[in-house]
Design a protein around this motif. Structure first.
Motif, PDB file in Angstrom:
ATOM      1  N   PHE A   1     -46.041  15.930 -41.451  1.00 38.85           N
ATOM      2  CA  PHE A   1     -47.296  15.884 -40.709  1.00 38.85           C
ATOM      3  C   PHE A   1     -47.959  17.247 -40.660  1.00 38.85           C
ATOM      4  O   PHE A   1     -47.329  18.277 -40.882  1.00 38.85           O
ATOM      5  N   TRP A   2     -49.233  17.214 -40.373  1.00 37.94           N
ATOM      6  CA  TRP A   2     -50.012  18.392 -40.044  1.00 37.94           C
ATOM      7  C   TRP A   2     -50.600  18.179 -38.663  1.00 37.94           C
ATOM      8  O   TRP A   2     -50.928  17.064 -38.278  1.00 37.94           O
ATOM      9  N   VAL A   3     -50.774  19.241 -37.915  1.00 35.11           N
ATOM     10  CA  VAL A   3     -51.608  19.240 -36.721  1.00 35.11           C
ATOM     11  C   VAL A   3     -52.804  20.106 -37.075  1.00 35.11           C
ATOM     12  O   VAL A   3     -52.651  21.278 -37.438  1.00 35.11           O
TER      13      VAL A   3
ATOM     14  N   ALA B   1     -61.579  15.303 -39.628  1.00 36.41           N
ATOM     15  CA  ALA B   1     -60.137  15.029 -39.691  1.00 36.41           C
ATOM     16  C   ALA B   1     -59.833  13.991 -40.770  1.00 36.41           C
ATOM     17  O   ALA B   1     -58.845  14.121 -41.504  1.00 36.41           O
ATOM     18  N   LEU B   2     -60.676  12.968 -40.889  1.00 30.89           N
ATOM     19  CA  LEU B   2     -60.485  11.951 -41.923  1.00 30.89           C
ATOM     20  C   LEU B   2     -60.663  12.536 -43.328  1.00 30.89           C
ATOM     21  O   LEU B   2     -59.966  12.137 -44.263  1.00 30.89           O
ATOM     22  N   ALA B   3     -61.566  13.487 -43.482  1.00 33.70           N
ATOM     23  CA  ALA B   3     -61.739  14.141 -44.786  1.00 33.70           C
ATOM     24  C   ALA B   3     -60.455  14.862 -45.191  1.00 33.70           C
ATOM     25  O   ALA B   3     -60.020  14.782 -46.347  1.00 33.70           O
ATOM     26  N   TRP B   4     -59.810  15.546 -44.233  1.00 30.73           N
ATOM     27  CA  TRP B   4     -58.526  16.191 -44.517  1.00 30.73           C
ATOM     28  C   TRP B   4     -57.449  15.143 -44.775  1.00 30.73           C
ATOM     29  O   TRP B   4     -56.589  15.316 -45.638  1.00 30.73           O
ATOM     30  N   GLY B   5     -57.487  14.034 -44.034  1.00 36.27           N
ATOM     31  CA  GLY B   5     -56.527  12.955 -44.248  1.00 36.27           C
ATOM     32  C   GLY B   5     -56.642  12.360 -45.648  1.00 36.27           C
ATOM     33  O   GLY B   5     -55.628  12.039 -46.274  1.00 36.27           O
TER      34      GLY B   5
ATOM     35  N   ALA C   1     -54.949  14.654 -47.945  1.00 34.31           N
ATOM     36  CA  ALA C   1     -53.496  14.558 -47.759  1.00 34.31           C
ATOM     37  C   ALA C   1     -52.937  13.327 -48.462  1.00 34.31           C
ATOM     38  O   ALA C   1     -51.874  13.382 -49.085  1.00 34.31           O
ATOM     39  N   ALA C   2     -53.640  12.206 -48.372  1.00 37.56           N
ATOM     40  CA  ALA C   2     -53.183  10.974 -49.033  1.00 37.56           C
ATOM     41  C   ALA C   2     -53.109  11.161 -50.547  1.00 37.56           C
ATOM     42  O   ALA C   2     -52.169  10.690 -51.190  1.00 37.56           O
ATOM     43  N   VAL C   3     -54.078  11.872 -51.108  1.00 38.69           N
ATOM     44  CA  VAL C   3     -54.080  12.123 -52.551  1.00 38.69           C
ATOM     45  C   VAL C   3     -52.962  13.093 -52.920  1.00 38.69           C
ATOM     46  O   VAL C   3     -52.186  12.840 -53.844  1.00 38.69           O
ATOM     47  N   ALA C   4     -52.849  14.196 -52.181  1.00 40.13           N
ATOM     48  CA  ALA C   4     -51.835  15.208 -52.507  1.00 40.13           C
ATOM     49  C   ALA C   4     -50.419  14.668 -52.354  1.00 40.13           C
ATOM     50  O   ALA C   4     -49.550  14.945 -53.182  1.00 40.13           O
ATOM     51  N   CYS C   5     -50.185  13.882 -51.316  1.00 43.65           N
ATOM     52  CA  CYS C   5     -48.831  13.389 -51.026  1.00 43.65           C
ATOM     53  C   CYS C   5     -48.530  12.058 -51.689  1.00 43.65           C
ATOM     54  O   CYS C   5     -47.381  11.595 -51.642  1.00 43.65           O
TER      55      CYS C   5
ATOM     56  N   VAL D   1     -51.463   7.751 -45.138  1.00 42.27           N
ATOM     57  CA  VAL D   1     -51.664   8.790 -44.125  1.00 42.27           C
ATOM     58  C   VAL D   1     -52.286   8.153 -42.891  1.00 42.27           C
ATOM     59  O   VAL D   1     -53.154   7.282 -43.000  1.00 42.27           O
ATOM     60  N   GLU D   2     -51.843   8.609 -41.733  1.00 44.97           N
ATOM     61  CA  GLU D   2     -52.426   8.180 -40.462  1.00 44.97           C
ATOM     62  C   GLU D   2     -53.059   9.402 -39.811  1.00 44.97           C
ATOM     63  O   GLU D   2     -52.445  10.455 -39.742  1.00 44.97           O
TER      64      GLU D   2
END
Length: 114
Positions: free
Chosen positions: A81-83, A92-96, A99-103, A107-108
């Motif tokens: 997770f990230w905070v 926040a959704l743009a970062w999510g 994250a979904a692409v990188a990982c 992602v939630e």
């Protein structure tokens, strides 16, 4: 600004030594660098597999029961997770999304109570 949890979900039995390759590691490193440069990253952490978890439950007699394994039996578990601190949910959704692409995993994104 509000803080958000960006949680990565892995399937039960996920083995990073098999599932994660060098390209994925580079993508996650690049995302971490981008988050730091943008000043949004508060904390980041990867978790050991859910099979390594311990669950604690308060009992009516005041004792606390400790058992092996995750609290819930599910098909997916939080793997890391990230905070983040973001201006709004859209940021926040743009970062999510990144994250979904990188990982390469679901992602939630969830805000913390203020």
């Amino acid at each position: 600004m509000t803080q958000y949890l960006v949680a990565i979900h892995h399937p039960d039995g996920y083995d990073p030594s098999v599932a994660e390759d060098e390209a994925m590691s580079r993508g996650i490193d690049a995302l971490n660098d981008e988050m730091k440069a943008a000043g949004v990253r508060i904390f980041v952490g990867g978790l050991h597999p859910a099979k390594n978890a311990k669950s604690l439950r308060a009992q009516p007699d005041g004792e606390v029961l400790v058992t092996d394994g995750p609290y819930l039996e599910t098909k997916e578990h939080v793997g890391g997770f990230w905070v983040l601190e973001a201006a709004d949910l859209n940021e926040a959704l743009a970062w999510g999304r990144k994250a979904a692409v990188a990982c390469r995993a679901p992602v939630e994104v969830r805000p913390f109570h203020e």
